[in-house]
Design an enzyme around this catalytic site. Structure first.
Site, PDB file in Angstrom:
ATOM      1  N   SER A   1       0.820  -1.211   0.000  1.00 41.29           N
ATOM      2  CA  SER A   1       0.000   0.000   0.000  1.00 41.29           C
ATOM      3  C   SER A   1       0.853   1.260   0.000  1.00 41.29           C
ATOM      4  CB  SER A   1      -0.915   0.025   1.233  1.00 41.29           C
ATOM      5  OG  SER A   1      -1.845  -1.031   1.191  1.00 41.29           O
TER       6      SER A   1
ATOM      7  N   HIS B   1      -3.227   0.305  -4.696  1.00 39.66           N
ATOM      8  CA  HIS B   1      -2.675  -0.858  -5.394  1.00 39.66           C
ATOM      9  C   HIS B   1      -3.086  -0.764  -6.857  1.00 39.66           C
ATOM     10  CE1 HIS B   1      -1.488  -3.432  -1.834  1.00 39.66           C
ATOM     11  NE2 HIS B   1      -2.177  -2.455  -1.268  1.00 39.66           N
TER      12      HIS B   1
ATOM     13  N   HIS C   1      -5.537  -9.352  -1.516  1.00 36.04           N
ATOM     14  CA  HIS C   1      -5.450  -9.708  -0.103  1.00 36.04           C
ATOM     15  C   HIS C   1      -6.412 -10.847   0.234  1.00 36.04           C
ATOM     16  CE1 HIS C   1      -3.962  -5.562  -0.319  1.00 36.04           C
ATOM     17  NE2 HIS C   1      -3.299  -5.808   0.786  1.00 36.04           N
TER      18      HIS C   1
ATOM     19  N   TYR D   1      -8.443 -10.861   2.639  1.00 31.37           N
ATOM     20  CA  TYR D   1      -9.755 -10.344   3.035  1.00 31.37           C
ATOM     21  C   TYR D   1     -10.652 -10.052   1.836  1.00 31.37           C
ATOM     22  CZ  TYR D   1      -7.829  -5.600   2.203  1.00 31.37           C
ATOM     23  OH  TYR D   1      -7.253  -4.474   1.654  1.00 31.37           O
ATOM     24  N   GLU D   2     -10.101 -10.124   0.635  1.00 32.35           N
ATOM     25  CA  GLU D   2     -10.917  -9.958  -0.559  1.00 32.35           C
ATOM     26  C   GLU D   2     -11.604 -11.266  -0.948  1.00 32.35           C
ATOM     27  OE1 GLU D   2      -9.049  -7.269  -3.626  1.00 32.35           O
ATOM     28  OE2 GLU D   2      -7.335  -7.473  -2.274  1.00 32.35           O
TER      29      GLU D   2
ATOM     30  N   ALA E   1       2.773  -2.054   4.023  1.00 29.48           N
ATOM     31  CA  ALA E   1       2.516  -1.007   5.008  1.00 29.48           C
ATOM     32  C   ALA E   1       1.944  -1.684   6.243  1.00 29.48           C
ATOM     33  CB  ALA E   1       1.537   0.022   4.450  1.00 29.48           C
TER      34      ALA E   1
ATOM     35  N   MET F   1      -1.819  -7.035   6.965  1.00 31.99           N
ATOM     36  CA  MET F   1      -2.841  -7.926   6.426  1.00 31.99           C
ATOM     37  C   MET F   1      -2.379  -8.667   5.173  1.00 31.99           C
ATOM     38  SD  MET F   1      -6.000  -5.216   6.659  1.00 31.99           S
ATOM     39  CE  MET F   1      -6.214  -4.179   8.110  1.00 31.99           C
ATOM     40  N   SER F   2      -1.075  -8.866   5.027  1.00 36.48           N
ATOM     41  CA  SER F   2      -0.593  -9.449   3.770  1.00 36.48           C
ATOM     42  C   SER F   2       0.705 -10.205   3.994  1.00 36.48           C
ATOM     43  CB  SER F   2      -0.374  -8.321   2.741  1.00 36.48           C
ATOM     44  OG  SER F   2       0.661  -7.456   3.167  1.00 36.48           O
TER      45      SER F   2
ATOM     46  N   ASN G   1       1.752   3.906  11.325  1.00 33.06           N
ATOM     47  CA  ASN G   1       1.271   4.501  12.575  1.00 33.06           C
ATOM     48  C   ASN G   1       1.762   3.616  13.712  1.00 33.06           C
ATOM     49  OD1 ASN G   1      -0.823   2.487  11.588  1.00 33.06           O
ATOM     50  ND2 ASN G   1      -1.556   2.832  13.674  1.00 33.06           N
TER      51      ASN G   1
ATOM     52  N   HIS H   1      -7.274   4.160   5.712  1.00 35.23           N
ATOM     53  CA  HIS H   1      -6.421   3.599   4.667  1.00 35.23           C
ATOM     54  C   HIS H   1      -5.726   4.709   3.887  1.00 35.23           C
ATOM     55  CE1 HIS H   1      -4.936   0.471   2.056  1.00 35.23           C
ATOM     56  NE2 HIS H   1      -5.378   1.112   0.996  1.00 35.23           N
TER      57      HIS H   1
END
Length: 278
Positions: free
Chosen positions: A32, A63, A85, A87-88, A115, A212-213, A236, A248
């Site tokens: 990201s 992306h 990802h 989550y997709e 990220a 998440m990846s 962060n 995001h």
């Protein structure tokens, strides 16, 4: 399933090589906000994921969803400008399918980036971290290859992240006066960001960052015998005491801001690769 996946890999590779005869030695994945690094690729050719047979499209902001081939620091590379990802709605083998293809095209080194939210209180937003281990919270959704056979449920836990590449990255970062932390990446399914209680638990477990990846990619690369080095951009730093919100858009913006420093490390590593005898 092994035969079916190999056929799909062969079809995707034949399509890419049919568009441009190319055999990369290094595969790079951009997370990201890091897609702008692709602008530095020389003799660049791009193919949208949607055109490549069996590639999953990415719907995440930041992306671009393109396979880019060309040269970076004189090294032939194939670069994934964004990723799909879990989550997709994907299984691990779908998320890692592009790595299978790039390995089949000739890549033997994987440089992957993401990220991530910082958990280690020594980190600051915008810092960089090289990953030396991970915690996998991407619960299995679908089996892959030899995993379907009893007694071979998961790859052997041989080292995933190449120690020599980690040390090289740290040395080159020091020479460029770039702060590069080293630590553990924890992968969750997402797409929601974590609660303060989850942050506390992840810190207790020993994670330095959370994202998440990445894990499906590096596990596939490990199984294929590729050398792996992975980097996180700290977007962060989590507070376990004060409620905070993260968007995001903020993640993408910080990724873009930190991108030039990460690119300097990656290009320096590729310079070393180019200088190595075959």
């Amino acid at each position: 399933m092994v035969t079916e996946v190999k056929q799909r890999v062969d079809e995707a590779v034949a399509f890419v090589l049919g568009r441009r005869l190319w055999q990369p030695s290094v595969a790079i994945v951009l997370g990201s906000g890091l897609g702008n690094l692709a602008d530095r690729v020389e003799h660049r050719a791009s193919i949208p994921y949607s055109d490549i047979p069996h590639f999953c499209r990415t719907h995440a902001n930041g992306h671009a969803g393109q396979l880019v081939t060309g040269y970076l620091s004189g090294v032939p590379i194939a670069l994934l400008q964004g990723r799909a990802h879990r989550y997709e709605g994907l299984a691990n083998h779908q998320a890692s399918f592009p790595i299978e293809c790039l390995h089949a095209m000739g890549a033997r080194v994987l440089i992957t980036t993401n990220a991530a939210g910082g958990l280690n209180t020594r980190f600051c937003a915008g810092d960089l971290m090289v990953i030396d281990s991970h915690i996998d919270f991407l619960w299995s959704r679908g089996l892959w290859g030899a995993e379907t056979r009893l007694g071979q449920i998961a790859p052997a836990r041989t080292p995933i992240y190449d120690w020599d590449l980690i040390q090289s990255a740290k040395s080159l970062a020091r020479k460029s006066d770039i702060t590069l932390h080293q630590g553990c990446y924890l992968a969750t399914l997402g797409p929601t960001y974590e609660t303060r209680s989850e942050y506390r638990m992840f810190r207790w477990m020993g994670a330095d960052v959370v994202g998440m990846s990445t894990v499906p990619e590096v596990l596939a690369a490990q199984r294929l015998g590729m050398q792996v080095v992975a980097f996180s951009v700290i977007t962060n730093v989590a507070s376990t005491d004060v409620p905070q919100s993260t968007t995001h858009e903020e993640v993408v913006a910080l990724g873009r801001a930190a991108g030039p420093r990460l690119l300097r490390i990656i290009e320096a590593m590729l310079d070393e690769q180019a200088g190595q005898p075959d």
